[in-house]
Design an enzyme around this catalytic site. Structure first.
Site, PDB file in Angstrom:
ATOM      1  N   HIS A 102      -0.142   4.618   0.849  1.00  0.00           N
ATOM      2  CA  HIS A 102      -1.061   3.698   1.529  1.00  0.00           C
ATOM      3  C   HIS A 102      -1.220   4.109   2.997  1.00  0.00           C
ATOM      4  O   HIS A 102      -0.357   4.783   3.560  1.00  0.00           O
ATOM      5  CB  HIS A 102      -0.552   2.261   1.432  1.00  0.00           C
ATOM      6  CG  HIS A 102      -0.627   1.710   0.030  1.00  0.00           C
ATOM      7  ND1 HIS A 102      -0.607   0.367  -0.248  1.00  0.00           N
ATOM      8  CD2 HIS A 102      -0.736   2.342  -1.165  1.00  0.00           C
ATOM      9  CE1 HIS A 102      -0.701   0.192  -1.563  1.00  0.00           C
ATOM     10  NE2 HIS A 102      -0.771   1.368  -2.128  1.00  0.00           N
ATOM     11  N   GLU A 104      -1.010   2.549   5.811  1.00  0.00           N
ATOM     12  CA  GLU A 104       0.031   2.103   6.750  1.00  0.00           C
ATOM     13  C   GLU A 104       1.251   3.010   6.649  1.00  0.00           C
ATOM     14  O   GLU A 104       1.841   3.413   7.651  1.00  0.00           O
ATOM     15  CB  GLU A 104       0.447   0.651   6.443  1.00  0.00           C
ATOM     16  CG  GLU A 104      -0.651  -0.373   6.613  1.00  0.00           C
ATOM     17  CD  GLU A 104      -1.480  -0.586   5.338  1.00  0.00           C
ATOM     18  OE1 GLU A 104      -1.699   0.382   4.578  1.00  0.00           O
ATOM     19  OE2 GLU A 104      -1.915  -1.723   5.110  1.00  0.00           O
ATOM     20  N   CYS A 129      -1.510  -4.740   2.142  1.00  0.00           N
ATOM     21  CA  CYS A 129      -1.051  -5.266   0.849  1.00  0.00           C
ATOM     22  C   CYS A 129       0.422  -5.669   0.963  1.00  0.00           C
ATOM     23  O   CYS A 129       1.109  -5.321   1.936  1.00  0.00           O
ATOM     24  CB  CYS A 129      -1.242  -4.218  -0.247  1.00  0.00           C
ATOM     25  SG  CYS A 129      -0.047  -2.874  -0.189  1.00  0.00           S
ATOM     26  N   CYS A 132       2.907  -2.829   1.558  1.00  0.00           N
ATOM     27  CA  CYS A 132       2.954  -2.296   2.930  1.00  0.00           C
ATOM     28  C   CYS A 132       3.630  -3.269   3.890  1.00  0.00           C
ATOM     29  O   CYS A 132       4.293  -2.844   4.835  1.00  0.00           O
ATOM     30  CB  CYS A 132       1.554  -1.959   3.430  1.00  0.00           C
ATOM     31  SG  CYS A 132       0.915  -0.475   2.630  1.00  0.00           S
TER      32      CYS A 132
HETATM   33 ZN   LIG Z   1      -0.677  -1.127   1.201  1.00  0.00          ZN
END
Ligand SMILES: [Zn+2]
Length: 294
Positions: A102, A104, A129, A132
């Site tokens: 992801h 991040e 999300c 993360c």
């Molecule tokens: Zn995420």
């Protein structure tokens, strides 16, 4: 300018284009800006820190590799040094979705691999999300990490992750981005093995003690290393290969041009990164994958 920025460049305002061009205009732009460069860009563009981070998001998202979702996420991590680090999501065809990175995780790992000691904020083009939020809670910034999104007020990780579970609920351990060196040694005079060993020594695995690191060499003989980043909640842990692929992608390398990879981990570790590493690298077209143990 790298091809990945061409399409989005016209959407950057002329004033910011002028401020960014001395850096992003170079083919070897490393998808990060030093504190000094940031100051210069702010002066020319008349943007403050947050306006600049938000304006850079489309350029970070342009680094995304998303052949499955075609959903392009960008992130900008700001270190306490004042440096800005780009991050973007990465997906890999032919392997399980668990291998996905992801944005991040990308920006944070990018900062870590470039030696940043602590993060002040992260700016993202979509709400983080759950995975993360938990990954970020491993950082030594704690829940005070500032999280910015377009058209949202300034919030902290504590706002996004109330009643958080994290490393502070467990034993007194180093946190992600703390400086560590585990002291492992391998008497092998091979540059790639030593690079992977160094990554292993700086990896974050305080719960399993299964430290691991990797070094990738591409067709241009460039070396990219990655360190395992374990999480108190286990599942959002980032494998060393993903860390190295983040570094490679951000630096402008081609993840499908890896000619040799070396994974280093302990022979008696509770966990092994080997099978997942080998299968993902095979899916990326790398056929020379080696494992060295201490
Ligand atoms: Zn995420």
């Amino acid at each position: 300018m790298q091809a990945r920025f061409h399409a989005i460049w016209s959407e950057i305002t002329p004033k910011l284009q002028k401020a960014l061009l001395p850096y992003i205009g170079n083919d070897d732009f490393p998808a990060m800006l030093t504190a000094e460069q940031v100051e210069s860009i702010k002066q020319i563009s008349e943007f403050d820190d947050q306006a600049l981070a938000l304006a850079l998001l489309p350029l970070a998202a342009a680094c995304s590799l998303a052949p499955i979702s075609h959903f392009y996420v960008g992130a900008i991590a700001r270190g306490e040094s004042g440096n800005l680090y780009f991050g973007a999501n990465m997906e890999f065809t032919g392997v399980p979705l668990q291998q996905t990175v992801h944005a991040e995780q990308s920006a944070i790992t990018h900062a870590w691999l470039r030696g940043e000691k602590k993060l002040v904020s992260i700016t993202i083009n979509y709400s983080p999300c759950g995975h993360c939020r938990q990954f970020m809670n491993e950082l030594n910034s704690g829940t005070q990490l500032e999280v910015y999104l377009p058209n949202r007020p300034r919030l902290t990780l504590a706002d996004y992750l109330p009643e958080a579970f994290g490393p502070r609920d467990l034993t007194d351990t180093p946190l992600l981005l703390d400086t560590v060196h585990h002291g492992y040694q391998l008497a092998i005079s091979d540059e790639l093995v030593q690079a992977a060993l160094d990554a292993t020594n700086r990896s974050h695995a305080p719960y399993s003690q299964s430290h691991a690191g990797i070094a990738l060499q591409d067709e241009q003989e460039k070396i990219y290393t990655g360190r395992y980043a374990e999480n108190a909640a286990f599942n959002p842990s980032l494998p060393p290969l993903q860390a190295a692929l983040i570094f490679m992608n951000m630096a402008g390398g081609n993840c499908q041009s890896i000619k040799r990879a070396v994974l280093v981990e302990g022979e008696n570790n509770h966990l092994s990164q080997w099978n997942a590493t080998e299968s993902t690298l095979t899916a990326l077209g790398c056929t020379k994958v080696q494992r060295y143990t201490f």
